[in-house]
Design a protein around this motif. Structure first.
Motif, PDB file in Angstrom:
ATOM      1  N   MET A   1     -14.851 -30.560 -54.150  1.00 38.97           N
ATOM      2  CA  MET A   1     -13.610 -30.466 -53.559  1.00 38.97           C
ATOM      3  C   MET A   1     -12.702 -29.730 -54.587  1.00 38.97           C
ATOM      4  O   MET A   1     -12.755 -30.116 -55.838  1.00 38.97           O
ATOM      5  CB  MET A   1     -13.030 -31.987 -53.512  1.00 38.97           C
ATOM      6  N   GLU A   2     -11.964 -28.688 -54.078  1.00 39.52           N
ATOM      7  CA  GLU A   2     -11.274 -28.013 -55.092  1.00 39.52           C
ATOM      8  C   GLU A   2      -9.897 -28.543 -55.561  1.00 39.52           C
ATOM      9  O   GLU A   2      -9.553 -29.505 -54.792  1.00 39.52           O
ATOM     10  CB  GLU A   2     -10.859 -26.416 -54.370  1.00 39.52           C
ATOM     11  N   ASN A   3      -9.738 -28.177 -56.883  1.00 36.99           N
ATOM     12  CA  ASN A   3      -8.479 -28.783 -57.555  1.00 36.99           C
ATOM     13  C   ASN A   3      -8.718 -30.365 -57.647  1.00 36.99           C
ATOM     14  O   ASN A   3      -7.858 -30.986 -57.912  1.00 36.99           O
ATOM     15  CB  ASN A   3      -7.279 -28.584 -56.724  1.00 36.99           C
ATOM     16  N   ALA A   4      -9.717 -30.737 -57.564  1.00 35.79           N
ATOM     17  CA  ALA A   4      -9.706 -32.472 -58.167  1.00 35.79           C
ATOM     18  C   ALA A   4     -10.232 -32.640 -59.519  1.00 35.79           C
ATOM     19  O   ALA A   4     -11.055 -31.902 -59.872  1.00 35.79           O
ATOM     20  CB  ALA A   4     -11.079 -33.017 -57.352  1.00 35.79           C
ATOM     21  N   GLU A   5      -9.562 -33.474 -60.084  1.00 37.99           N
ATOM     22  CA  GLU A   5      -9.847 -33.695 -61.368  1.00 37.99           C
ATOM     23  C   GLU A   5     -10.743 -34.949 -61.537  1.00 37.99           C
ATOM     24  O   GLU A   5     -11.416 -34.751 -62.535  1.00 37.99           O
ATOM     25  CB  GLU A   5      -8.509 -33.881 -62.336  1.00 37.99           C
ATOM     26  N   LYS A   6     -10.582 -35.634 -60.687  1.00 36.70           N
ATOM     27  CA  LYS A   6     -11.633 -37.007 -60.801  1.00 36.70           C
ATOM     28  C   LYS A   6     -11.628 -37.373 -59.289  1.00 36.70           C
ATOM     29  O   LYS A   6     -10.807 -37.420 -58.535  1.00 36.70           O
ATOM     30  CB  LYS A   6     -10.798 -38.165 -61.675  1.00 36.70           C
ATOM     31  N   ILE A   7     -13.047 -37.877 -59.119  1.00 41.17           N
ATOM     32  CA  ILE A   7     -13.009 -38.312 -57.882  1.00 41.17           C
ATOM     33  C   ILE A   7     -14.006 -39.887 -58.247  1.00 41.17           C
ATOM     34  O   ILE A   7     -15.157 -39.656 -59.026  1.00 41.17           O
ATOM     35  CB  ILE A   7     -14.091 -37.763 -56.958  1.00 41.17           C
ATOM     36  N   GLU A   8     -13.640 -40.924 -57.497  1.00 41.80           N
ATOM     37  CA  GLU A   8     -14.461 -41.992 -57.924  1.00 41.80           C
ATOM     38  C   GLU A   8     -15.126 -42.676 -56.541  1.00 41.80           C
ATOM     39  O   GLU A   8     -14.393 -42.206 -55.411  1.00 41.80           O
ATOM     40  CB  GLU A   8     -13.534 -43.238 -58.404  1.00 41.80           C
ATOM     41  N   LEU A   9     -16.247 -43.068 -56.476  1.00 45.85           N
ATOM     42  CA  LEU A   9     -16.900 -43.668 -55.388  1.00 45.85           C
ATOM     43  C   LEU A   9     -16.495 -45.279 -55.242  1.00 45.85           C
ATOM     44  O   LEU A   9     -16.589 -45.919 -56.347  1.00 45.85           O
ATOM     45  CB  LEU A   9     -18.212 -43.596 -55.380  1.00 45.85           C
ATOM     46  N   VAL A  10     -15.854 -45.665 -54.171  1.00 47.47           N
ATOM     47  CA  VAL A  10     -15.126 -47.149 -54.300  1.00 47.47           C
ATOM     48  C   VAL A  10     -15.929 -47.773 -52.778  1.00 47.47           C
ATOM     49  O   VAL A  10     -15.870 -47.344 -51.932  1.00 47.47           O
ATOM     50  CB  VAL A  10     -13.651 -47.115 -53.992  1.00 47.47           C
ATOM     51  N   GLY A  11     -16.156 -49.249 -53.029  1.00 47.02           N
ATOM     52  CA  GLY A  11     -16.501 -50.063 -51.995  1.00 47.02           C
ATOM     53  C   GLY A  11     -17.984 -50.575 -51.959  1.00 47.02           C
ATOM     54  O   GLY A  11     -18.130 -51.434 -51.058  1.00 47.02           O
ATOM     55  N   LEU A  12     -18.969 -49.573 -52.647  1.00 45.20           N
ATOM     56  CA  LEU A  12     -20.136 -50.120 -52.525  1.00 45.20           C
ATOM     57  C   LEU A  12     -20.509 -51.608 -52.606  1.00 45.20           C
ATOM     58  O   LEU A  12     -19.781 -52.131 -53.842  1.00 45.20           O
ATOM     59  CB  LEU A  12     -21.231 -49.224 -53.373  1.00 45.20           C
ATOM     60  N   ASN A  13     -21.424 -52.213 -52.011  1.00 46.53           N
ATOM     61  CA  ASN A  13     -21.565 -53.692 -52.281  1.00 46.53           C
ATOM     62  C   ASN A  13     -20.321 -54.669 -51.957  1.00 46.53           C
ATOM     63  O   ASN A  13     -20.285 -55.613 -52.788  1.00 46.53           O
ATOM     64  CB  ASN A  13     -22.266 -53.799 -53.878  1.00 46.53           C
ATOM     65  N   ASP A  14     -19.567 -53.996 -51.133  1.00 45.55           N
ATOM     66  CA  ASP A  14     -18.268 -54.821 -51.194  1.00 45.55           C
ATOM     67  C   ASP A  14     -17.418 -54.777 -52.223  1.00 45.55           C
ATOM     68  O   ASP A  14     -16.672 -55.918 -52.385  1.00 45.55           O
ATOM     69  CB  ASP A  14     -18.662 -56.177 -50.419  1.00 45.55           C
ATOM     70  N   ASP A  15     -17.483 -54.096 -53.408  1.00 46.63           N
ATOM     71  CA  ASP A  15     -16.762 -53.963 -54.495  1.00 46.63           C
ATOM     72  C   ASP A  15     -15.806 -52.952 -54.470  1.00 46.63           C
ATOM     73  O   ASP A  15     -15.847 -51.753 -54.912  1.00 46.63           O
ATOM     74  CB  ASP A  15     -17.676 -53.863 -55.764  1.00 46.63           C
ATOM     75  N   TRP A  16     -14.606 -53.482 -54.078  1.00 50.30           N
ATOM     76  CA  TRP A  16     -13.428 -52.443 -53.884  1.00 50.30           C
ATOM     77  C   TRP A  16     -12.692 -52.212 -55.081  1.00 50.30           C
ATOM     78  O   TRP A  16     -11.718 -51.525 -55.503  1.00 50.30           O
ATOM     79  CB  TRP A  16     -12.617 -52.707 -52.673  1.00 50.30           C
ATOM     80  N   SER A  17     -12.914 -53.055 -56.205  1.00 51.65           N
ATOM     81  CA  SER A  17     -12.012 -53.174 -57.240  1.00 51.65           C
ATOM     82  C   SER A  17     -12.533 -52.586 -58.541  1.00 51.65           C
ATOM     83  O   SER A  17     -11.904 -52.384 -59.624  1.00 51.65           O
ATOM     84  CB  SER A  17     -11.671 -54.596 -57.687  1.00 51.65           C
ATOM     85  N   ASN A  18     -13.941 -52.220 -58.443  1.00 54.11           N
ATOM     86  CA  ASN A  18     -14.526 -51.448 -59.662  1.00 54.11           C
ATOM     87  C   ASN A  18     -14.889 -50.065 -59.140  1.00 54.11           C
ATOM     88  O   ASN A  18     -16.333 -49.908 -58.713  1.00 54.11           O
ATOM     89  CB  ASN A  18     -15.476 -52.490 -60.245  1.00 54.11           C
ATOM     90  N   PRO A  19     -14.262 -49.025 -59.175  1.00 51.73           N
ATOM     91  CA  PRO A  19     -14.764 -47.825 -58.887  1.00 51.73           C
ATOM     92  C   PRO A  19     -15.886 -47.257 -59.707  1.00 51.73           C
ATOM     93  O   PRO A  19     -15.798 -47.596 -61.047  1.00 51.73           O
ATOM     94  CB  PRO A  19     -13.207 -46.828 -58.751  1.00 51.73           C
ATOM     95  N   VAL A  20     -16.614 -46.365 -59.174  1.00 55.54           N
ATOM     96  CA  VAL A  20     -17.726 -45.572 -59.960  1.00 55.54           C
ATOM     97  C   VAL A  20     -17.460 -44.190 -60.117  1.00 55.54           C
ATOM     98  O   VAL A  20     -17.000 -43.533 -59.203  1.00 55.54           O
ATOM     99  CB  VAL A  20     -19.079 -45.749 -59.135  1.00 55.54           C
ATOM    100  N   ALA A  21     -17.000 -43.832 -61.284  1.00 58.22           N
ATOM    101  CA  ALA A  21     -16.781 -42.367 -61.383  1.00 58.22           C
ATOM    102  C   ALA A  21     -17.899 -41.299 -61.056  1.00 58.22           C
ATOM    103  O   ALA A  21     -19.200 -41.709 -61.589  1.00 58.22           O
ATOM    104  CB  ALA A  21     -16.515 -42.440 -63.174  1.00 58.22           C
ATOM    105  N   MET A  22     -17.661 -40.455 -60.741  1.00 58.71           N
ATOM    106  CA  MET A  22     -18.355 -39.383 -60.185  1.00 58.71           C
ATOM    107  C   MET A  22     -18.203 -38.206 -61.408  1.00 58.71           C
ATOM    108  O   MET A  22     -17.543 -38.034 -61.829  1.00 58.71           O
ATOM    109  CB  MET A  22     -18.133 -38.772 -58.866  1.00 58.71           C
ATOM    110  N   GLY A  23     -19.566 -37.748 -61.707  1.00 60.69           N
ATOM    111  CA  GLY A  23     -19.579 -36.602 -62.700  1.00 60.69           C
ATOM    112  C   GLY A  23     -19.277 -35.207 -62.279  1.00 60.69           C
ATOM    113  O   GLY A  23     -19.403 -35.069 -60.955  1.00 60.69           O
TER     114      GLY A  23
END
Length: 96
Positions: A21-43
């Motif tokens: 994704m162009e112009n993105a500074e940070k992308i996080e993966l959210v929702g795995l294992n039904d956990d919507w409150s602890n995003p996983v930072a993507m490198g």
């Protein structure tokens, strides 16, 4: 892109999530294992590519979304499908 690698000796699967994704500074993966409150930072890699690897149990399903720059929600076009969410939109569906 979603790449699944099933482990032969364990009931698990390594899943590599990749999004460009162009112009993105940070992308996080959210929702795995039904956990919507602890995003996983993507490198962040070269060429505006973000990725992360998660180990998930075999024979499971997971809803998820990408959170871009803390404000924009995106689905993964390479997911196994989509499912309706409680906000009137959809979440990406991952089947292991």
């Amino acid at each position: 892109m979603i790449q699944k690698t099933y482990l032969k000796t364990k009931d698990q699967c390594k899943v590599k999530f990749t999004i460009s994704m162009e112009n993105a500074e940070k992308i996080e993966l959210v929702g795995l294992n039904d956990d919507w409150s602890n995003p996983v930072a993507m490198g962040k890699k070269k060429g505006d590519i973000f990725e992360c690897v998660k180990t998930l149990p075999k024979n499971s399903q997971h809803e998820f979304k990408y959170l871009v720059n803390g404000s924009e929600w995106r689905n993964d076009p390479d997911a196994d499908g989509e499912t309706s969410n409680e906000y009137g939109g959809t979440n990406s569906l991952l089947v292991i």
